[in-house]
Design a protein around this motif. Structure first.
Motif, PDB file in Angstrom:
ATOM      1  N   SER A  91       0.777  -1.188   0.039  1.00 41.01           N
ATOM      2  CA  SER A  91      -0.051   0.032  -0.034  1.00 41.01           C
ATOM      3  C   SER A  91       1.025   1.356   0.083  1.00 41.01           C
ATOM      4  CB  SER A  91      -1.060  -0.153   1.269  1.00 41.01           C
ATOM      5  OG  SER A  91      -0.360   0.182   2.470  1.00 41.01           O
ATOM      6  N   GLN A  92       2.116   1.036   0.042  1.00 35.39           N
ATOM      7  CA  GLN A  92       3.025   2.261   0.052  1.00 35.39           C
ATOM      8  C   GLN A  92       3.386   2.511  -1.211  1.00 35.39           C
ATOM      9  OE1 GLN A  92       6.115   1.556   2.961  1.00 35.39           O
ATOM     10  NE2 GLN A  92       4.794   1.241   4.611  1.00 35.39           N
ATOM     11  N   CYS A  93       2.907   2.056  -2.195  1.00 35.20           N
ATOM     12  CA  CYS A  93       3.604   2.401  -3.788  1.00 35.20           C
ATOM     13  C   CYS A  93       2.585   3.258  -4.297  1.00 35.20           C
ATOM     14  CB  CYS A  93       3.374   0.940  -4.527  1.00 35.20           C
ATOM     15  SG  CYS A  93       4.569  -0.410  -3.982  1.00 35.20           S
ATOM     16  N   ILE A  94       2.098   4.096  -3.628  1.00 33.05           N
ATOM     17  CA  ILE A  94       1.291   5.159  -4.145  1.00 33.05           C
ATOM     18  C   ILE A  94       2.200   6.715  -4.542  1.00 33.05           C
ATOM     19  CG2 ILE A  94      -0.870   4.190  -2.915  1.00 33.05           C
ATOM     20  CD1 ILE A  94      -0.656   6.356  -1.054  1.00 33.05           C
ATOM     21  N   HIS A  95       3.374   6.691  -3.877  1.00 32.29           N
ATOM     22  CA  HIS A  95       4.304   7.799  -4.118  1.00 32.29           C
ATOM     23  C   HIS A  95       5.013   7.722  -5.308  1.00 32.29           C
ATOM     24  CE1 HIS A  95       3.128   7.364   0.045  1.00 32.29           C
ATOM     25  NE2 HIS A  95       3.214   8.689   0.272  1.00 32.29           N
ATOM     26  N   ARG A  96       5.317   8.944  -5.950  1.00 31.65           N
ATOM     27  CA  ARG A  96       5.958   9.149  -7.206  1.00 31.65           C
ATOM     28  C   ARG A  96       7.646   8.566  -6.625  1.00 31.65           C
ATOM     29  NH1 ARG A  96       3.992  14.523  -9.983  1.00 31.65           N
ATOM     30  NH2 ARG A  96       1.881  13.970 -10.463  1.00 31.65           N
ATOM     31  N   TYR A  97       7.915   9.146  -5.574  1.00 30.30           N
ATOM     32  CA  TYR A  97       9.387   8.845  -5.259  1.00 30.30           C
ATOM     33  C   TYR A  97       9.295   8.245  -3.904  1.00 30.30           C
ATOM     34  CZ  TYR A  97       9.042  12.976  -8.427  1.00 30.30           C
ATOM     35  OH  TYR A  97       8.736  13.814  -9.514  1.00 30.30           O
ATOM     36  N   LYS A  98      10.340   7.314  -3.973  1.00 30.71           N
ATOM     37  CA  LYS A  98      10.527   6.658  -2.646  1.00 30.71           C
ATOM     38  C   LYS A  98      11.952   6.977  -2.168  1.00 30.71           C
ATOM     39  CE  LYS A  98       8.461   3.717  -1.098  1.00 30.71           C
ATOM     40  NZ  LYS A  98       7.631   2.648  -0.458  1.00 30.71           N
ATOM     41  N   CYS A 116       8.465  -1.009  -5.849  1.00 30.96           N
ATOM     42  CA  CYS A 116       7.332   0.025  -5.883  1.00 30.96           C
ATOM     43  C   CYS A 116       7.253   0.675  -7.346  1.00 30.96           C
ATOM     44  CB  CYS A 116       7.285   0.836  -4.817  1.00 30.96           C
ATOM     45  SG  CYS A 116       6.453   0.388  -3.320  1.00 30.96           S
ATOM     46  N   ASP A 117       8.402   0.548  -8.160  1.00 31.29           N
ATOM     47  CA  ASP A 117       8.104   1.186  -9.367  1.00 31.29           C
ATOM     48  C   ASP A 117       8.113   2.927  -9.407  1.00 31.29           C
ATOM     49  OD1 ASP A 117       8.555   0.633 -12.080  1.00 31.29           O
ATOM     50  OD2 ASP A 117       6.374   0.515 -12.503  1.00 31.29           O
ATOM     51  N   SER A 118       8.665   3.234  -8.146  1.00 31.77           N
ATOM     52  CA  SER A 118       8.672   4.874  -8.123  1.00 31.77           C
ATOM     53  C   SER A 118      10.266   5.094  -8.363  1.00 31.77           C
ATOM     54  CB  SER A 118       8.222   5.014  -6.658  1.00 31.77           C
ATOM     55  OG  SER A 118       6.974   4.778  -6.295  1.00 31.77           O
ATOM     56  N   VAL A 119      10.292   6.548  -8.490  1.00 33.93           N
ATOM     57  CA  VAL A 119      11.708   6.894  -8.665  1.00 33.93           C
ATOM     58  C   VAL A 119      12.447   6.881  -7.238  1.00 33.93           C
ATOM     59  CG1 VAL A 119      13.138   8.892  -8.999  1.00 33.93           C
ATOM     60  CG2 VAL A 119      11.174   8.294 -10.504  1.00 33.93           C
ATOM     61  N   THR A 120      13.611   6.245  -7.157  1.00 36.05           N
ATOM     62  CA  THR A 120      14.220   6.048  -6.183  1.00 36.05           C
ATOM     63  C   THR A 120      15.045   7.069  -5.763  1.00 36.05           C
ATOM     64  OG1 THR A 120      13.863   3.730  -6.225  1.00 36.05           O
ATOM     65  CG2 THR A 120      15.336   4.472  -4.334  1.00 36.05           C
ATOM     66  N   LEU A 121      14.997   7.765  -4.530  1.00 39.62           N
ATOM     67  CA  LEU A 121      16.069   8.879  -4.056  1.00 39.62           C
ATOM     68  C   LEU A 121      17.001   8.226  -2.855  1.00 39.62           C
ATOM     69  CD1 LEU A 121      13.496  11.882  -3.690  1.00 39.62           C
ATOM     70  CD2 LEU A 121      14.891  11.193  -5.679  1.00 39.62           C
ATOM     71  N   LEU A 122      18.297   8.360  -3.419  1.00 39.27           N
ATOM     72  CA  LEU A 122      19.325   7.756  -2.246  1.00 39.27           C
ATOM     73  C   LEU A 122      19.870   8.772  -1.428  1.00 39.27           C
ATOM     74  CD1 LEU A 122      20.957   5.292  -1.492  1.00 39.27           C
ATOM     75  CD2 LEU A 122      22.542   6.099  -3.328  1.00 39.27           C
TER      76      LEU A 122
END
Length: 122
Positions: A91-98, A116-122
Motif C-alpha cells: 500500500s506504500q506504492c502510491i508515491h512517485r518518489y521513495k 514499488c516502481d517509483s523513482v528511488t532517491l538515495l
C-alpha cells in the motif's frame, strides 16, 4: 543448514516471503499510474539506527516549510499491537518518489522500495 534470511515470513515485523510480497507489490503498482501518484518523496523506517535518518525526519512537512517529503518514524511495537495496518508495503506504492537511506549497517528495505516502481532517491 540453509539460511533463508528475508525469504521467509517475519511475523515480528509482518514481512512476507519475497515471492508473495513481490506479487502484492506488483498489484500495488497497478493501482495507479506513476503520473497519478502522490508527488511526494516518501520514507518510513527506524530513525534511531542512524544520524542520517534522524536528519531526514527534519525534511518532513511543517507549519513553516513543505519540502514535498513525507517521512515517518516506524514504531514496530505499536504496529504489532495494531495488526500492522500502517506498515503494509504494497500500500506504500502510491508515491512517485521513495527514499532509500541506510541504517547503521544495512537495510532490507532497498528491494521493497525498488519494487514499488517509483523513482528511488538515495
Amino acid at each position: 543448514m540453509t539460511c533463508k534470511g528475508w525469504n521467509v515470513y517475519r511475523p515480528e515485523i509482518n514481512i512476507k516471503p519475497w515471492e508473495l510480497l513481490l506479487k502484492e507489490l506488483e498489484e500495488g503498482n497497478k493501482r495507479s499510474k506513476w503520473v497519478d501518484r502522490e508527488p511526494f518523496a516518501y520514507w518510513k523506517g527506524n530513525p534511531i539506527v542512524a544520524a542520517t535518518r534522524q536528519d531526514l525526519l527534519k525534511c518532513n512537512v511543517s507549519d513553516n516549510q513543505d519540502w514535498n517529503a513525507r517521512v515517518y518514524a516506524q514504531d514496530w511495537i505499536k504496529e504489532s499491537k495494531e495488526g500492522y495496518k500502517q506498515s503494509d508495503l504494497a500500500s506504500q506504492c502510491i508515491h512517485r518518489y521513495k527514499i532509500y537511506i541506510e541504517g547503521s549497517a544495512w537495510s532490507v528495505s532497498e528491494k521493497y522500495i525498488l519494487a514499488c516502481d517509483s523513482v528511488t532517491l538515495l
